[in-house]
Design a protein around this motif. Structure first.
Motif, mmCIF file in Angstrom:
data_model
loop_
_atom_site.group_PDB
_atom_site.id
_atom_site.type_symbol
_atom_site.label_atom_id
_atom_site.label_comp_id
_atom_site.label_asym_id
_atom_site.label_seq_id
_atom_site.Cartn_x
_atom_site.Cartn_y
_atom_site.Cartn_z
ATOM 1 N N PHE A 95 0.835 -1.203 0.000
ATOM 2 C CA PHE A 95 0.000 0.000 0.000
ATOM 3 C C PHE A 95 0.872 1.257 0.000
ATOM 4 O O PHE A 95 0.576 2.234 -0.697
ATOM 5 N N LEU A 96 1.949 1.232 0.758
ATOM 6 C CA LEU A 96 2.855 2.378 0.771
ATOM 7 C C LEU A 96 3.591 2.512 -0.560
ATOM 8 O O LEU A 96 3.762 3.616 -1.076
ATOM 9 N N ALA A 97 4.009 1.374 -1.113
ATOM 10 C CA ALA A 97 4.722 1.399 -2.397
ATOM 11 C C ALA A 97 3.832 1.917 -3.524
ATOM 12 O O ALA A 97 4.333 2.470 -4.512
ATOM 13 N N ALA A 98 2.515 1.747 -3.368
ATOM 14 C CA ALA A 98 1.578 2.231 -4.385
ATOM 15 C C ALA A 98 1.344 3.739 -4.268
ATOM 16 O O ALA A 98 0.585 4.308 -5.060
ATOM 17 N N GLY A 99 1.976 4.369 -3.289
ATOM 18 C CA GLY A 99 1.916 5.819 -3.188
ATOM 19 C C GLY A 99 0.848 6.364 -2.270
ATOM 20 O O GLY A 99 0.500 7.557 -2.355
ATOM 21 N N TYR A 100 0.326 5.527 -1.388
ATOM 22 C CA TYR A 100 -0.702 5.986 -0.466
ATOM 23 C C TYR A 100 -0.117 6.298 0.914
ATOM 24 O O TYR A 100 0.869 5.702 1.328
ATOM 25 N N ARG A 101 -0.747 7.219 1.598
ATOM 26 C CA ARG A 101 -0.566 7.363 3.036
ATOM 27 C C ARG A 101 -1.561 6.391 3.675
ATOM 28 O O ARG A 101 -2.696 6.249 3.205
ATOM 29 N N VAL A 102 -1.147 5.723 4.754
ATOM 30 C CA VAL A 102 -1.983 4.669 5.334
ATOM 31 C C VAL A 102 -2.169 4.902 6.826
ATOM 32 O O VAL A 102 -1.192 5.051 7.566
ATOM 33 N N LEU A 103 -3.428 4.922 7.256
ATOM 34 C CA LEU A 103 -3.773 5.010 8.672
ATOM 35 C C LEU A 103 -4.311 3.666 9.130
ATOM 36 O O LEU A 103 -5.223 3.103 8.520
ATOM 37 N N ARG A 104 -3.736 3.141 10.215
ATOM 38 C CA ARG A 104 -4.272 1.949 10.882
ATOM 39 C C ARG A 104 -4.294 2.232 12.372
ATOM 40 O O ARG A 104 -3.531 3.065 12.864
#
Length: 266
Positions: A43-52
Motif C-alpha cells: 500500500f505504501l509502495a503504491a503511493g498511499y498514506r496509510v492510517l491503521r
C-alpha cells in the motif's frame, strides 16, 4: 506509536507514508493494527498514506466497559480521522472492520472516496450467530486464547495447515499470548453479534467493493453476496484464500484492493 483520546477512549494509531491520498484500515475482532503487516509494504509502495489503529478494546487502545457496537466504533474512527485532519480517503475494513466501515459509510460517507468491505456481512444469519454464541460461551470458561485457537481452524485453508506449519505455529503462539481480557473480548464480540445494516445499505452511494475470500467458511460466501446485493452499484470480487486471506495470501488480496482503490483516485 502515537495515541489520541477520542470519545473518551485512548486510541493507538499509526499514520505512515507521504502520499496525497489516504487509505484508512479497520481491523477485525480481537485484532490490533499489526493485522495489516502483509499489506503495508504494497500500500505504501503504491503511493498511499496509510492510517491503521487499534479499535477500542484491543492492542494499546483503551478498554472501556462494554458492550460495544459497530456504530460506536465507527464514531471512534470518525473522531480519529477528524483529529488528524483526514478527508476524502479510501476506507478498507476486514471482518468486524468491514461492519464498522459500513456504519462509517452510512453516517459519514461524505468523507469517503471509496469503500472496500472484506470478508464481512450485513447481518450474521443463523450459522454465524451460532458460532459466535459458542465463542461467547467458551471464552469465560476456557479463556480468549483458546477461543482464538478455534478461530484459526475456521480462518485458514486446508493448504495452510498442510504446507505452512512454521507460519501456523507463529500464529498459534501469537494467539496463546493474547492479553485481551475476557470481558473486553465479549464486548467486541457483542458488536458483531448484533450488527445489522440490511435495511440501510441502500443509502450507501460511495463506490464500494465487496471482497470475499474464495474459500471463506467463517463468513460464508452467501453472506458476502447478500451484502453486495444490498448496496446499489457495488462491485463484487473474490481473492484466493479463506477468511484470513489477507494473511495467508497477501499478494492476491493486495492486488484486488489496490486495483479497486486505484480506480477511484483523484
Amino acid at each position: 506509536m502515537p495515541m489520541t483520546k477520542v470519545n473518551g477512549v485512548d486510541i493507538n494509531y499509526e499514520l505512515e507514508g507521504d502520499g496525497k491520498e489516504t487509505i484508512v484500515l479497520i481491523n477485525g475482532l480481537a485484532d490490533d493494527l499489526t493485522t495489516w503487516f502483509g499489506q503495508m509494504p504494497d500500500f505504501l509502495a503504491a503511493g498511499y498514506r496509510v492510517l491503521r489503529f487499534d479499535n477500542r478494546g484491543i492492542g494499546k487502545s483503551g478498554r472501556p466497559k462494554g458492550p460495544y457496537t459497530t456504530a460506536q466504533m465507527a464514531q471512534d474512527a470518525k473522531a480519529l480521522v477528524d483529529s488528524l485532519g483526514l478527508k476524502d480517503f479510501h476506507l478498507v475494513g476486514v471482518s468486524m472492520g468491514g461492519m464498522i466501515s459500513q456504519e462509517y459509510a452510512l453516517a459519514y460517507q461524505g468523507d469517503l472516496r471509496s469503500l472496500t468491505l472484506c470478508c464481512t456481512y450485513a447481518a450474521p444469519g443463523p450459522f454465524c450467530s451460532r458460532m459466535f454464541k459458542l465463542w461467547q460461551d467458551m471464552a469465560p470458561v476456557m479463556g480468549v486464547p483458546t477461543v482464538m485457537r478455534d478461530v484459526t481452524l475456521w480462518a485458514f485453508t486446508q493448504d495452510f495447515f498442510l504446507n505452512q506449519e512454521p507460519t501456523l505455529k507463529e500464529f498459534e503462539a501469537a494467539m496463546a499470548a493474547m492479553d485481551q481480557p475476557t470481558e473486553v473480548y465479549l464486548s467486541q464480540l457483542h458488536a458483531i453479534q448484533v450488527h445489522d445494516t440490511r435495511s440501510r445499505l441502500r443509502n450507501i452511494k460511495v463506490p464500494t467493493l465487496v471482497l470475499a475470500g474464495a474459500d471463506d467458511i467463517l463468513i460464508p460466501m452467501n453472506l458476502s453476496e447478500e451484502l453486495h446485493s444490498l448496496i446499489p452499484g457495488a462491485s463484487f470480487a473474490t481473492a484466493k484464500g479463506g477468511h484470513a486471506f489477507l494473511w495467508e495470501f497477501p499478494q492476491p488480496y493486495n492486488e484486488a484492493v489496490l486495483n479497486f482503490v486505484g480506480k477511484h483516485r483523484r
